[in-house]
Design an enzyme around this catalytic site. Sequence first.
Site, PDB file in Angstrom:
ATOM      1  N   SER A  24       0.034  -7.415   6.006  1.00 40.17           N
ATOM      2  CA  SER A  24       0.022  -6.160   6.408  1.00 40.17           C
ATOM      3  C   SER A  24       0.189  -6.205   7.823  1.00 40.17           C
ATOM      4  O   SER A  24       0.269  -7.302   8.571  1.00 40.17           O
ATOM      5  CB  SER A  24      -1.202  -5.616   6.190  1.00 40.17           C
ATOM      6  OG  SER A  24      -1.610  -5.709   4.853  1.00 40.17           O
ATOM      7  N   GLY A  48       1.555  -1.056   5.621  1.00 37.07           N
ATOM      8  CA  GLY A  48       0.171  -1.275   4.637  1.00 37.07           C
ATOM      9  C   GLY A  48       0.503  -1.198   3.399  1.00 37.07           C
ATOM     10  O   GLY A  48       1.061  -2.184   2.656  1.00 37.07           O
ATOM     11  N   ARG A  61      -5.946 -10.169  -6.651  1.00 38.22           N
ATOM     12  CA  ARG A  61      -6.573  -8.949  -7.245  1.00 38.22           C
ATOM     13  C   ARG A  61      -7.617  -9.271  -8.213  1.00 38.22           C
ATOM     14  O   ARG A  61      -8.633  -8.533  -8.378  1.00 38.22           O
ATOM     15  CB  ARG A  61      -5.551  -7.697  -7.590  1.00 38.22           C
ATOM     16  CG  ARG A  61      -4.886  -7.265  -6.444  1.00 38.22           C
ATOM     17  CD  ARG A  61      -3.317  -6.389  -6.861  1.00 38.22           C
ATOM     18  NE  ARG A  61      -2.946  -6.103  -5.635  1.00 38.22           N
ATOM     19  CZ  ARG A  61      -1.643  -5.595  -5.684  1.00 38.22           C
ATOM     20  NH1 ARG A  61      -0.683  -5.423  -6.865  1.00 38.22           N
ATOM     21  NH2 ARG A  61      -0.983  -5.142  -4.278  1.00 38.22           N
ATOM     22  N   GLU A 105      -6.017  -5.613  -0.454  1.00 42.47           N
ATOM     23  CA  GLU A 105      -5.299  -6.087  -1.620  1.00 42.47           C
ATOM     24  C   GLU A 105      -4.576  -4.956  -2.499  1.00 42.47           C
ATOM     25  O   GLU A 105      -4.546  -5.025  -3.756  1.00 42.47           O
ATOM     26  CB  GLU A 105      -6.183  -7.267  -2.342  1.00 42.47           C
ATOM     27  CG  GLU A 105      -6.394  -8.550  -1.501  1.00 42.47           C
ATOM     28  CD  GLU A 105      -6.379  -9.819  -2.030  1.00 42.47           C
ATOM     29  OE1 GLU A 105      -5.934  -9.806  -3.085  1.00 42.47           O
ATOM     30  OE2 GLU A 105      -7.267 -10.425  -1.402  1.00 42.47           O
ATOM     31  N   THR A 107      -4.446  -0.690  -2.610  1.00 44.95           N
ATOM     32  CA  THR A 107      -5.532   0.463  -2.651  1.00 44.95           C
ATOM     33  C   THR A 107      -5.404   0.927  -3.996  1.00 44.95           C
ATOM     34  O   THR A 107      -4.554   0.614  -4.973  1.00 44.95           O
ATOM     35  CB  THR A 107      -5.126   1.997  -1.790  1.00 44.95           C
ATOM     36  OG1 THR A 107      -3.666   2.419  -2.491  1.00 44.95           O
ATOM     37  CG2 THR A 107      -4.813   1.534  -0.379  1.00 44.95           C
ATOM     38  N   SER A 108      -6.520   1.894  -4.471  1.00 45.74           N
ATOM     39  CA  SER A 108      -6.357   2.201  -5.912  1.00 45.74           C
ATOM     40  C   SER A 108      -5.304   3.008  -6.230  1.00 45.74           C
ATOM     41  O   SER A 108      -4.895   2.865  -7.301  1.00 45.74           O
ATOM     42  CB  SER A 108      -7.838   3.066  -6.086  1.00 45.74           C
ATOM     43  OG  SER A 108      -8.830   2.135  -5.778  1.00 45.74           O
ATOM     44  N   GLU A 109      -4.658   3.788  -5.237  1.00 49.48           N
ATOM     45  CA  GLU A 109      -3.633   4.531  -5.793  1.00 49.48           C
ATOM     46  C   GLU A 109      -2.197   3.536  -5.893  1.00 49.48           C
ATOM     47  O   GLU A 109      -1.581   3.692  -6.688  1.00 49.48           O
ATOM     48  CB  GLU A 109      -3.037   5.310  -4.381  1.00 49.48           C
ATOM     49  CG  GLU A 109      -4.069   6.593  -4.124  1.00 49.48           C
ATOM     50  CD  GLU A 109      -5.459   6.181  -3.484  1.00 49.48           C
ATOM     51  OE1 GLU A 109      -5.502   4.936  -2.988  1.00 49.48           O
ATOM     52  OE2 GLU A 109      -6.416   6.758  -3.750  1.00 49.48           O
TER      53      GLU A 109
HETATM   54  N1  CAA Z   1       5.343 -10.361  -9.056  1.00 48.75           N
HETATM   55  C1  CAA Z   1       6.429 -10.702  -8.866  1.00 48.75           C
HETATM   56  N2  CAA Z   1       7.382  -9.978  -8.275  1.00 48.75           N
HETATM   57  C2  CAA Z   1       7.205  -8.872  -7.773  1.00 48.75           C
HETATM   58  C3  CAA Z   1       5.752  -8.260  -8.113  1.00 48.75           C
HETATM   59  C4  CAA Z   1       4.807  -9.040  -8.783  1.00 48.75           C
HETATM   60  N3  CAA Z   1       3.578  -8.511  -8.835  1.00 48.75           N
HETATM   61  N4  CAA Z   1       5.821  -6.954  -7.465  1.00 48.75           N
HETATM   62  C5  CAA Z   1       7.141  -6.755  -7.082  1.00 48.75           C
HETATM   63  N5  CAA Z   1       7.622  -7.895  -7.266  1.00 48.75           N
HETATM   64  C6  CAA Z   1       9.344  -8.115  -6.821  1.00 48.75           C
HETATM   65  C7  CAA Z   1      10.104  -6.992  -7.544  1.00 48.75           C
HETATM   66  O1  CAA Z   1      10.378  -7.616  -9.189  1.00 48.75           O
HETATM   67  C8  CAA Z   1      11.260  -7.050  -6.670  1.00 48.75           C
HETATM   68  O2  CAA Z   1      12.051  -7.899  -7.011  1.00 48.75           O
HETATM   69  P1  CAA Z   1      13.644  -7.774  -7.256  1.00 48.75           P
HETATM   70  O3  CAA Z   1      14.211  -7.278  -5.744  1.00 48.75           O
HETATM   71  O4  CAA Z   1      14.130  -9.168  -7.674  1.00 48.75           O
HETATM   72  O5  CAA Z   1      13.486  -6.810  -8.143  1.00 48.75           O
HETATM   73  C9  CAA Z   1      10.740  -7.025  -5.337  1.00 48.75           C
HETATM   74  O6  CAA Z   1       9.298  -7.658  -5.658  1.00 48.75           O
HETATM   75  C10 CAA Z   1      10.414  -5.618  -4.820  1.00 48.75           C
HETATM   76  O7  CAA Z   1       9.550  -4.960  -5.432  1.00 48.75           O
HETATM   77  P2  CAA Z   1       9.491  -3.458  -5.577  1.00 48.75           P
HETATM   78  O8  CAA Z   1      10.575  -2.797  -5.418  1.00 48.75           O
HETATM   79  O9  CAA Z   1       8.459  -3.106  -6.707  1.00 48.75           O
HETATM   80  O10 CAA Z   1       8.690  -3.314  -4.066  1.00 48.75           O
HETATM   81  P3  CAA Z   1       8.240  -1.926  -3.378  1.00 48.75           P
HETATM   82  O11 CAA Z   1       8.572  -2.259  -1.921  1.00 48.75           O
HETATM   83  O12 CAA Z   1       8.309  -0.799  -4.147  1.00 48.75           O
HETATM   84  O13 CAA Z   1       6.378  -2.082  -3.183  1.00 48.75           O
HETATM   85  C11 CAA Z   1       4.287  -2.493  -4.169  1.00 48.75           C
HETATM   86  C12 CAA Z   1       5.553  -2.370  -4.453  1.00 48.75           C
HETATM   87  C13 CAA Z   1       3.449  -2.520  -5.607  1.00 48.75           C
HETATM   88  C14 CAA Z   1       4.090  -0.834  -3.600  1.00 48.75           C
HETATM   89  C15 CAA Z   1       3.774  -3.273  -2.854  1.00 48.75           C
HETATM   90  O14 CAA Z   1       4.578  -2.988  -1.803  1.00 48.75           O
HETATM   91  C16 CAA Z   1       2.538  -3.373  -2.894  1.00 48.75           C
HETATM   92  O15 CAA Z   1       1.957  -4.107  -3.775  1.00 48.75           O
HETATM   93  N6  CAA Z   1       1.760  -2.662  -1.939  1.00 48.75           N
HETATM   94  C17 CAA Z   1       0.471  -3.143  -1.624  1.00 48.75           C
HETATM   95  C18 CAA Z   1       0.148  -4.108  -0.653  1.00 48.75           C
HETATM   96  C19 CAA Z   1      -1.018  -4.934  -0.612  1.00 48.75           C
HETATM   97  O16 CAA Z   1      -1.396  -5.177  -1.720  1.00 48.75           O
HETATM   98  N7  CAA Z   1      -1.259  -5.418   0.661  1.00 48.75           N
HETATM   99  C20 CAA Z   1      -2.556  -6.181   0.649  1.00 48.75           C
HETATM  100  C21 CAA Z   1      -2.342  -7.184   1.843  1.00 48.75           C
HETATM  101  S1  CAA Z   1      -3.555  -8.411   1.900  1.00 48.75           S
HETATM  102  C22 CAA Z   1      -5.033  -7.727   2.233  1.00 48.75           C
HETATM  103  O17 CAA Z   1      -5.523  -6.853   1.756  1.00 48.75           O
HETATM  104  C23 CAA Z   1      -5.864  -8.369   3.438  1.00 48.75           C
HETATM  105  C24 CAA Z   1      -6.620  -9.470   3.119  1.00 48.75           C
HETATM  106  O18 CAA Z   1      -6.836 -10.469   3.617  1.00 48.75           O
HETATM  107  C25 CAA Z   1      -7.869  -9.159   1.898  1.00 48.75           C
END
Ligand code: CAA
Length: 387
Positions: A129, A134, A249, A369, A371-373
């Site tokens: 992030s 985010g 997760r 990791e 949000t719920s959304e």
């Molecule tokens: N496994 C494998 N590959 C994946 C994947 C997964 N779970 N999710 C996405 N991908 C791949 C896709 O297949 C795609 O690959 P191709 O280009 O080959 O098709 C690529 O990644 C991009 O995927 P998307 O088009 O789905 O990407 P997006 O920009 O639409 O984002 C999202 C998808 C699910 C919204 C993602 O951005 C997301 O999970 N957002 C939340 C972020 C998050 O969880 N942050 C937490 C940070 S860590 C933290 O919280 C701090 C801590 O220390 C605890």
Amino acid sequence: MSWALIPLTEEQRAVQLAAREFAAAEIAPYSATWDREARFDRSVVGKLAALGFLGMLVPEAWDGLGLDSCTYLVALEEIAAVDASVAVLMSVHNSLPTQMILRYGSEEQKERFLRPMARGAALGAFALSEPEAGSDASTLRTQAVRDGDAWVLNGTKAWVTNGDSADVILAMARTDTPSDRKGPRGIGAFIVTPDLPGLTIGKKEDKMGLRASPTVQLHFDNLRLPAANLLGEPGRGFIYAMQSLDHGRLGIAAQAIGIARAALECATAYAAERRQFGHPIKEFQAIQFKLADMATRVTASRALLYAAAAAKDRGEPITQFSSMSKLMASETAMWTTTQAIQILGGYGYVTDYPAERLFRDAKVTEIYEGTSEIQRIVIARELYAGS
Ligand code: CAA
């Protein structure tokens, strides 16, 4: 709280007992103080390491315990039921940076970084992030530029758990160029160590919950990394991070279940002791119905988590199940801790009982990791995958 639905193996039972005894002896006496003072006690890292709890999923060949995900999550729930701050340290370290290096690291990277991480001699952090990125993580701006046999990183990472204490930071940064942006396919994963000039620890967050877990910003100012610190391929870092979050997760779900279970135990014990209108309040249906719903949601969340973890251990894809587990467990944690406070009444609102800390700690499980959304988006997308 009964585990009868989940038939634990003998090994899992032993790990559960070890985690429970450790948490009772080494964490429980200090949790309230650490929370009040927002204090991260580094000695916990050494104690977790001594039990092997910082290398639970790493094969023995790399100095880990070589356990499966189910066993790891059993231990994590026990720790979370006593202190969710210690649990997130354990979850992030085991599930994110360690797994990324195990899955995508070279032999040399495993020798240098994974081995000490598995032994618990090096603590890991995960830096995806940024202040402006985010939920929409792939719009991150930190830029990596190749310069001879080095990469030079500039930018700011945010919300980094363990960030000021970590020895190994997995940082995602753009490897594409401003004139040729590649979206999620233009991001690399880099292994950053705190000895490198150009890394500074930024703002330490003053949080509502998980107060004993440090969360910081990290600034990269012409941070020069050896080329050998790039993990895997330059444009694959976002995908590595997403795959690791599938596992991460599950860890947050176990953490949330631990928090929810602790709230249920606190409320059950209180309702047996507290007398009003001439009876222990556990005799009133208003209280019984709350306790019954709390127990049902905790048990259902745990059953979903272990089904998802078993799928992971069979090598099956778990993106959707992992989001379902985290969604259900985190909402269970928030709801259950809210009910616990209601049952305790005024005593739930003050620090004499752990209910208010559990409530504060639960909230972030609906946020970090993903949000719920975001979990709902991932779940819904998978419904249409392949169509
Ligand atoms: N496994 C494998 N590959 C994946 C994947 C997964 N779970 N999710 C996405 N991908 C791949 C896709 O297949 C795609 O690959 P191709 O280009 O080959 O098709 C690529 O990644 C991009 O995927 P998307 O088009 O789905 O990407 P997006 O920009 O639409 O984002 C999202 C998808 C699910 C919204 C993602 O951005 C997301 O999970 N957002 C939340 C972020 C998050 O969880 N942050 C937490 C940070 S860590 C933290 O919280 C701090 C801590 O220390 C605890």
